[in-house]
Design an enzyme around this catalytic site. Structure first.
Site, mmCIF file in Angstrom:
data_model
loop_
_atom_site.group_PDB
_atom_site.id
_atom_site.type_symbol
_atom_site.label_atom_id
_atom_site.label_comp_id
_atom_site.label_asym_id
_atom_site.label_seq_id
_atom_site.Cartn_x
_atom_site.Cartn_y
_atom_site.Cartn_z
ATOM 1 N N ASN A 70 -18.697 -18.351 -34.899
ATOM 2 C CA ASN A 70 -19.051 -19.638 -34.334
ATOM 3 C C ASN A 70 -17.859 -20.578 -34.362
ATOM 4 O O ASN A 70 -16.993 -20.478 -35.228
ATOM 5 C CB ASN A 70 -20.249 -20.253 -35.065
ATOM 6 N N CYS A 131 -14.308 -25.807 -43.628
ATOM 7 C CA CYS A 131 -14.734 -25.487 -42.271
ATOM 8 C C CYS A 131 -13.539 -25.020 -41.453
ATOM 9 O O CYS A 131 -12.561 -25.754 -41.297
ATOM 10 C CB CYS A 131 -15.374 -26.682 -41.578
ATOM 11 N N THR A 193 -17.331 -19.398 -43.686
ATOM 12 C CA THR A 193 -17.034 -18.308 -42.752
ATOM 13 C C THR A 193 -15.564 -17.882 -42.828
ATOM 14 O O THR A 193 -14.706 -18.645 -43.254
ATOM 15 C CB THR A 193 -17.346 -18.740 -41.312
HETATM 16 C C1 LIG Z 1 -23.491 -21.665 -36.575
HETATM 17 C C2 LIG Z 1 -22.953 -21.951 -37.950
HETATM 18 C C3 LIG Z 1 -22.652 -23.271 -38.308
HETATM 19 C C4 LIG Z 1 -22.151 -23.554 -39.577
HETATM 20 N N1 LIG Z 1 -21.890 -24.853 -39.908
HETATM 21 C C5 LIG Z 1 -21.444 -25.143 -41.156
HETATM 22 C C6 LIG Z 1 -21.228 -26.501 -41.558
HETATM 23 O O1 LIG Z 1 -21.449 -27.446 -40.810
HETATM 24 N N2 LIG Z 1 -20.762 -26.720 -42.819
HETATM 25 C C7 LIG Z 1 -20.519 -25.712 -43.709
HETATM 26 O O2 LIG Z 1 -20.137 -25.980 -44.843
HETATM 27 N N3 LIG Z 1 -20.742 -24.426 -43.363
HETATM 28 C C8 LIG Z 1 -21.194 -24.120 -42.116
HETATM 29 N N4 LIG Z 1 -21.421 -22.805 -41.779
HETATM 30 C C9 LIG Z 1 -21.154 -21.744 -42.756
HETATM 31 C C10 LIG Z 1 -22.424 -21.349 -43.511
HETATM 32 O O3 LIG Z 1 -22.944 -22.426 -44.243
HETATM 33 C C11 LIG Z 1 -22.152 -20.171 -44.451
HETATM 34 O O4 LIG Z 1 -21.190 -20.550 -45.414
HETATM 35 C C12 LIG Z 1 -21.641 -18.939 -43.739
HETATM 36 O O5 LIG Z 1 -22.234 -18.808 -42.484
HETATM 37 C C13 LIG Z 1 -21.849 -17.643 -44.543
HETATM 38 O O6 LIG Z 1 -23.210 -17.366 -44.720
HETATM 39 P P1 LIG Z 1 -24.077 -16.388 -43.749
HETATM 40 O O7 LIG Z 1 -23.265 -15.177 -43.536
HETATM 41 O O8 LIG Z 1 -25.355 -16.142 -44.479
HETATM 42 O O9 LIG Z 1 -24.280 -17.167 -42.490
HETATM 43 C C14 LIG Z 1 -21.937 -22.500 -40.512
HETATM 44 C C15 LIG Z 1 -22.254 -21.197 -40.141
HETATM 45 C C16 LIG Z 1 -22.766 -20.902 -38.890
HETATM 46 C C17 LIG Z 1 -23.082 -19.484 -38.542
#
Ligand SMILES: Cc1cc2nc3c(=O)[nH]c(=O)nc-3n(C[C@H](O)[C@H](O)[C@H](O)COP(=O)(O)O)c2cc1C
Ligand SMILES: Cc1cc2nc3c(=O)[nH]c(=O)nc-3n(C[C@H](O)[C@H](O)[C@H](O)COP(=O)(O)OP(=O)(O)OC[C@H]3O[C@@H](n4cnc5c(N)ncnc54)[C@H](O)[C@@H]3O)c2cc1C
Ligand code: FES
Lengths: 303, 270
Positions: A70, A131, A193
């Protein structure tokens, strides 16, 4: 006997260890009707900045093997609109609301923390210094000194529980974690991410409008587990683990590697009720394994 | 008065009633779900979990094609892994669906505009449901105009369905094998500009990728302000939470899944 699920993150008590990750659950209202929000241990909001941000150029997402990239670019309405328009809905579930914040400067972080400190219904503040989708050459979380500086600034601006969210894109995550701890962070959350790309050979273009993005989902779980395991042995403060959690057994794995709580992220897009289901599954696991208290799992990996 | 299309999306496990390959690589599937059928309106979409073992990971957005009493139909073409798996489903299989999602087409009550449905390729999918609704509200023959565009005569979809509903159907093919040679967009422009209609009274309904919609909107500039288009962008949540499906509109970035997928023409172009 019902196993005990309560965990503590700093001063903050969660009724169970399962929260939802920043940016993957909006401000809660979007999941009204498809998720049992009241069953969650806590909700972390989309990252909020001082002023509104419009976000990055589309396309903003692309699926990749077992994951997605993303490049949202922290689109959000700004802190005042968040407090006025988004927070009231979240309050009705009576679960802790953890506000995620990001600034372009250290001063912005401390201003945001100061503003939220006066808001009764915010239970804790998560500092997003990781981020990958904003235009900076280096993230605050990619350097021990700047990590420490941001955390100190936020720490002195609020009495609320402070959680620091770390990036996996570093050489020594343990050192960064240690620096956040020394600067007064009550807890850590990881991983954000992983910097990533997806390219279309036919058009010879990136599949993302902003060219690069951040990888999430099951693809990053092995990396996340390793980093949590590493950080667990370097710091004493609790860890909120995340990265590809899809099922209750994933939650258990993250806790075995040292997480006190977890965040469900990308899975919410696939199954809106994934986090609430994980709470149920975790409880069942503890029953089956005859473990009375979920805290017994934390860092108990057999090695 | 504007017809209100507000409904709460639900996640359901629904039974496939039937599936048929209507044209090569293009499938029509009937799905049993009284809950969704009851609250759905034309132009809304379903978010479908195609694989059941985490592959592909994300759901796929597919328009609601037709709305029955207890069932809904979709019409889709196989373009990748998700739609390929979907095309393998048989009657009796189940599907994990979230829907109905988004805002559908608005039909303004009392509007006297001439309705013109313009579809290139798969754009017909959401428009047939709309034609159903329009035909119920109108009397006599030629209740609305339909412009269908496709690569060849073999790729034209739903011609008979639109005719049965009382549509005045016009066809354009890229190779000229049926109807006029050219695109649906060009044909639509010529019809709008013909002496038969008062230009600004023609209300266009269309669906497809944003570039096609933009081109059409420019060609028919000056048509009814009621004109609407259903747009596409890749989606993750489908619920308005992830901000992944943003498109650029006149009033800034908008989420296709929640603010759309149906947008007014004036939102799409200046
Ligand atoms: C579409 C999307 C938007 C995200 N927006 C943020 C955000 O605004 N702030 C943040 O700290 N992490 C953000 N993340 C990261 C997630 O909070 C998380 O750390 C990361 O996706 C890993 O977890 P997962 O694999 O379960 O998604 C975002 C992830 C995704 C997929
Ligand atoms: C609101 C909405 C309604 C839709 N309604 C219909 C419908 O009724 N019938 C129908 O056939 N399709 C419809 N689509 C498109 C459909 O969602 C995609 O075709 C589907 O997601 C493809 O999935 P896949 O796994 O088969 O392909 P993938 O393996 O994901 O992709 C194959 C190739 O197509 C490209 N691609 C995939 N999705 C899109 C997209 N949305 N826009 C541009 N390129 C894309 C990919 O980049 C890749 O190159 C709709 C889309 C939206 C947003
Ligand atoms: S797909 Fe998540 S906001 Fe539209």
């Amino acid at each position: 006997m019902k196993p005990k699920l309560e965990v503590k993150i700093g001063k903050l008590k969660l009724k169970n260890p399962v929260t939802v990750a920043s940016g993957t659950f909006g401000y809660g209202s979007e999941f009204d009707g498809t998720a049992d929000i009241d069953k969650l241990g806590g909700i972390v909001t989309k990252t909020i900045t001082l002023h509104a941000r419009v976000g990055n150029k589309p396309p903003r997402i692309i699926e990749t093997p077992s994951g997605m990239i993303n490049s949202i670019g922290l689109e959000n309405p700004g802190v005042e609109k968040f407090i006025k328009d988004k927070l009231p809905f979240l309050q009705k579930y009576k679960i802790p609301v953890i506000a995620s914040i990001a600034g372009e400067t250290i001063k912005e972080y401390s201003e945001l923390a100061g503003r939220l400190d006066s808001v009764k219904d915010i239970a804790a503040i998560e500092i997003n210094i990781s981020c990958p989708n904003i235009k900076t050459s280096k993230l605050f979380s990619q350097d021990e000194n700047s990590t420490g500086e941001v955390v100190r600034a936020v720490r002195s601006a609020t009495k609320k529980t402070v959680i620091t969210k770390l990036s996996p894109n570093v050489t020594d995550i343990g050192g960064i974690a240690k620096s956040a701890e020394s600067a007064g962070s009550d807890a850590l959350s990881l991983i954000n991410t992983l910097k990533a790309m997806s390219v279309d050979a036919k058009t010879r273009e990136s599949r993302l409008g902003d060219v690069t993005g951040g990888l999430s989902g099951p693809a990053i779980k092995p990396v996340a587990l390793f980093m949590i395991w590493k950080v667990y042995h370097r710091v004493k403060i609790p860890i909120i683990g995340m990265g590809g959690i899809m099922s209750p057994s994933d939650v258990v794995e993250f806790m075995l590697c040292g997480s006190t709580a977890v965040s469900v992220g990308t899975a919410n897009f696939v199954h809106p009720n994934a986090a609430a289901e994980a709470v149920k599954g975790l409880s069942q696991y503890l029953k089956n394994e005859k473990i009375k208290d979920v805290n017994k799992l934390i860092g108990s990996l057999k090695v | 008065m504007m017809k209100q299309y507000k409904s709460m999306p639900k996640q359901v496990i629904a039974k496939v009633i039937s599936q048929k390959e209507v044209k090569r690589g293009c499938f029509r599937m009937k799905i049993e779900s009284p809950i969704i059928a009851r609250s759905a309106s034309p132009g809304q979409f379903l978010h479908i979990l195609c694989g059941d073992s985490g592959y592909p990971l994300l759901r796929r957005p597919i328009s609601i094609h037709r709305i029955g009493k207890k069932d809904i139909e979709i019409l889709y073409s196989v373009i990748g892994k998700g739609t390929k798996i979907l095309s393998g489903k048989r009657s009796g299989d189940t599907l994990d669906i979230i829907g109905p999602l988004g805002n559908g087409f608005k039909v303004f009550k009392g509007s006297r505009s001439v309705k013109m449905l313009v579809a290139g390729g798969m754009g017909v999918a959401p428009l047939l449901g709309l034609a159903d609704e329009l035909s119920r509200g109108a009397k006599g023959k030629n209740k609305f105009i339909v412009v269908l565009g496709a690569r060849t005569h073999n790729h034209i979809l739903c011609e008979g369905d639109f005719k049965r509903l009382g549509g005045d159907v016009h066809i354009a093919t890229e190779d000229g094998s049926k109807g006029r040679r050219g695109s649906a967009t060009d044909l639509a422009r010529d019809i709008v500009h013909s002496k038969k209609y008062k230009w600004r009274d023609v209300c266009i309904y269309t669906a497809g990728p944003i570039n096609m919609v933009k081109a059409l909107a420019r060609l028919v500039e000056g048509c009814s302000i009621e004109s609407q288009a259903s747009l596409e962008e890749r989606m993750a949540c489908g619920l308005g939470a992830c901000l992944g499906c943003a498109i650029e509109t006149q009033s800034g970035y908008k989420r296709v899944c929640k603010d759309g997928p149906v947008f007014n023409f004036c939102e799409v172009v200046a």
